[in-house]
Design a protein around this motif. Structure first.
Motif, PDB file in Angstrom:
ATOM      1  N   PRO A 278       0.808  -1.296   0.069  1.00 63.28           N
ATOM      2  CA  PRO A 278       0.049   0.121   0.095  1.00 63.28           C
ATOM      3  C   PRO A 278       0.881   1.354  -0.059  1.00 63.28           C
ATOM      4  N   PHE A 279       0.266   2.320  -0.639  1.00 63.95           N
ATOM      5  CA  PHE A 279       1.013   3.555  -0.944  1.00 63.95           C
ATOM      6  C   PHE A 279       0.067   4.360  -1.091  1.00 63.95           C
ATOM      7  N   ALA A 280      -0.514   5.160   0.024  1.00 62.59           N
ATOM      8  CA  ALA A 280      -1.575   5.741  -0.036  1.00 62.59           C
ATOM      9  C   ALA A 280      -1.516   7.226  -0.885  1.00 62.59           C
ATOM     10  N   SER A 281      -0.298   7.880  -0.828  1.00 58.63           N
ATOM     11  CA  SER A 281       0.102   9.289  -1.265  1.00 58.63           C
ATOM     12  C   SER A 281       0.594   9.073  -2.766  1.00 58.63           C
ATOM     13  N   GLU A 282       0.581   7.714  -3.491  1.00 55.90           N
ATOM     14  CA  GLU A 282       1.277   7.666  -4.528  1.00 55.90           C
ATOM     15  C   GLU A 282       1.081   8.534  -5.623  1.00 55.90           C
ATOM     16  N   ILE A 283       1.999   9.005  -6.574  1.00 54.56           N
ATOM     17  CA  ILE A 283       1.881   9.710  -7.626  1.00 54.56           C
ATOM     18  C   ILE A 283       2.075   8.876  -8.856  1.00 54.56           C
TER      19      ILE A 283
END
Length: 423
Positions: A278-283
């Motif tokens: 998981p990587f909630a702030s991913e761009i």
């Protein structure tokens, strides 16, 4: 005296090695307490780029004692490669006698790496993101109580025990992955590297570190990987195979909890992650590509492109809490220069309305809320005082410090060890 701890607060690659190197002059010893060659600590000094995987990042300081602790799994081949690289750039590690290796550190065999590689590849699209260096199988043998330790090198039956473990692994590889390996060749290669390892001091690290403290010496414990990859407290199963948090310095070095002093937490001005999870702030898209290239965001060990994201404050708050962080260090502020807008993830709610960071992979990617800041066009690489930083960056830093309630002690504005701004 106390043992101070420096570790990463995100998913690794925060620039820990640079700051261990930079802070080392204030210490008498630097000690690695967990992990192995899956860590890549990059140092840039006088134009030379050096990537260390197992050797502590204080090694460039001639009078510094460097200790590989009991919690480390030592990849002997990688260790010998590091020695060669250091020798090529002018640092003959063997000559100064300042690198000590714990007798209780476990040895990583070449078949550990093969088991790791084929197990990871068998997962297909559900890969964990392993570096395939053999770290998990080495720790597995340690837990199963069949691993080999540094102290075993001195035993008369060590060659036979190496052959036995290699043969056990070879049987696993053939039965599980239909892979046949040449045990004799692997044994010869491994033992050749073992001969080089014999040149170093094998010590009872827990006794030696505690003696240093009693003698009034200062010790810096160097973390590898990072908090959100911790085997117990990270986003399992997309984690590393060891405990990465400050408390692991006690078990990995053999020191009492009361001996821990300051805890330095290193974080990037944005976030990166290698592998799945998981990587909630991913761009995504072009902006991620731009930041990846500008920040040279490719794995020090694997060379894989890192995933890119905005700074995640809930994740940082979580990491600060479980480590007891006293001082913050921000790296790669220079990479954000030239952006019109810089964003910060301030909170997120999952389906269960949990506010804040969750390591539960099923709920960690929820509704993400951001705060936007004006970017700064200025090149900050040559600046050395915080007061000279652009006003927009000053506001960004002040917001982070207010949210986290901890001062940012150092700011990195470039890859070189001199590109550091003390606050």
């Amino acid at each position: 005296m106390k043992v101070d701890v420096l570790l990463g607060l995100q998913w690794g690659d925060e620039g820990k090695g640079k700051f261990v190197d930079a802070l080392a002059s204030g210490y008498d010893a630097v000690a690695r307490f967990h992990g192995g060659s899956n860590a890549g600590h990059t140092l840039i000094f006088e134009g030379k780029k050096i990537v260390l995987n197992s050797i502590p990042s204080g090694i460039l300081h001639a009078d510094m004692i460097n200790i590989i602790g009991s919690g480390v799994v030592l990849d002997v081949e990688s260790f010998c490669n590091e020695l060669r690289i250091l020798t090529q750039v002018g640092y003959a590690v063997q000559r100064n006698g300042k690198l000590w290796i714990s007798r209780k550190a476990h040895l990583l065999l070449p078949t550990h790496a093969l088991l790791d590689k084929y197990a990871e590849e068998a997962l297909g699209d559900t890969k964990i993101g392993s570096t395939q260096k053999g770290i998990a199988p080495a720790y597995a043998d340690k837990i199963l109580r069949k691993g080999l330790r540094v102290m075993d090198i001195l035993a008369a039956d060590f060659p036979a025990r190496v052959v036995q473990l290699l043969s056990d692994h070879a049987k696993q590889l053939e039965q599980t992955f239909a892979l046949r390996v040449d045990v004799n060749q692997l044994y010869a290669d491994f033992m050749r590297n073992i001969e080089q390892l014999r040149q170093f001091s094998f010590v009872d690290a827990e006794w030696e570190i505690n003696k240093l403290l009693l003698a009034g010496k200062r010790v810096l414990a160097e973390g590898a990987q990072a908090t959100l990859l911790d085997i117990d407290h990270g986003s399992y199963p997309f984690v590393t195979s060891s405990n990465t948090i400050a408390g692991a310095a006690c078990t990995g070095l053999g020191i009492a909890p009361k001996t821990i002093g300051l805890v330095y937490g290193v974080f990037k001005a944005y976030c990166t992650r290698v592998g799945n999870g998981p990587f909630a702030s991913e761009i995504n898209g072009g902006l991620a590509d731009q930041l990846r290239m500008k920040g040279n965001e490719f794995g020090s060990v694997t060379k894989r492109p890192r995933r890119i994201g905005w700074l995640d404050l809930p994740a940082l708050q979580y990491a600060i809490m479980i480590n007891g962080v006293d001082r913050l260090i921000m790296t790669k502020a220079d990479v954000l220069s030239g952006m019109d807008v810089v964003r910060v993830c301030t909170s997120y709610a999952t389906e269960s309305e949990f506010q804040g960071y969750s390591t539960n992979c099923e709920t960690a990617n929820g509704n993400v809320f951001f705060k936007d800041f004006a970017g700064w066009p200025e090149d900050i690489a040559a600046l050395r005082e915080r007061k000279d930083l652009p006003e927009a960056l000053q506001q960004y830093l002040a917001f982070i410090e207010d949210a986290l309630k901890i001062p940012i002690t150092y700011i990195s504005v470039g890859p070189d060890r001199e590109q550091i701004i003390p606050s």
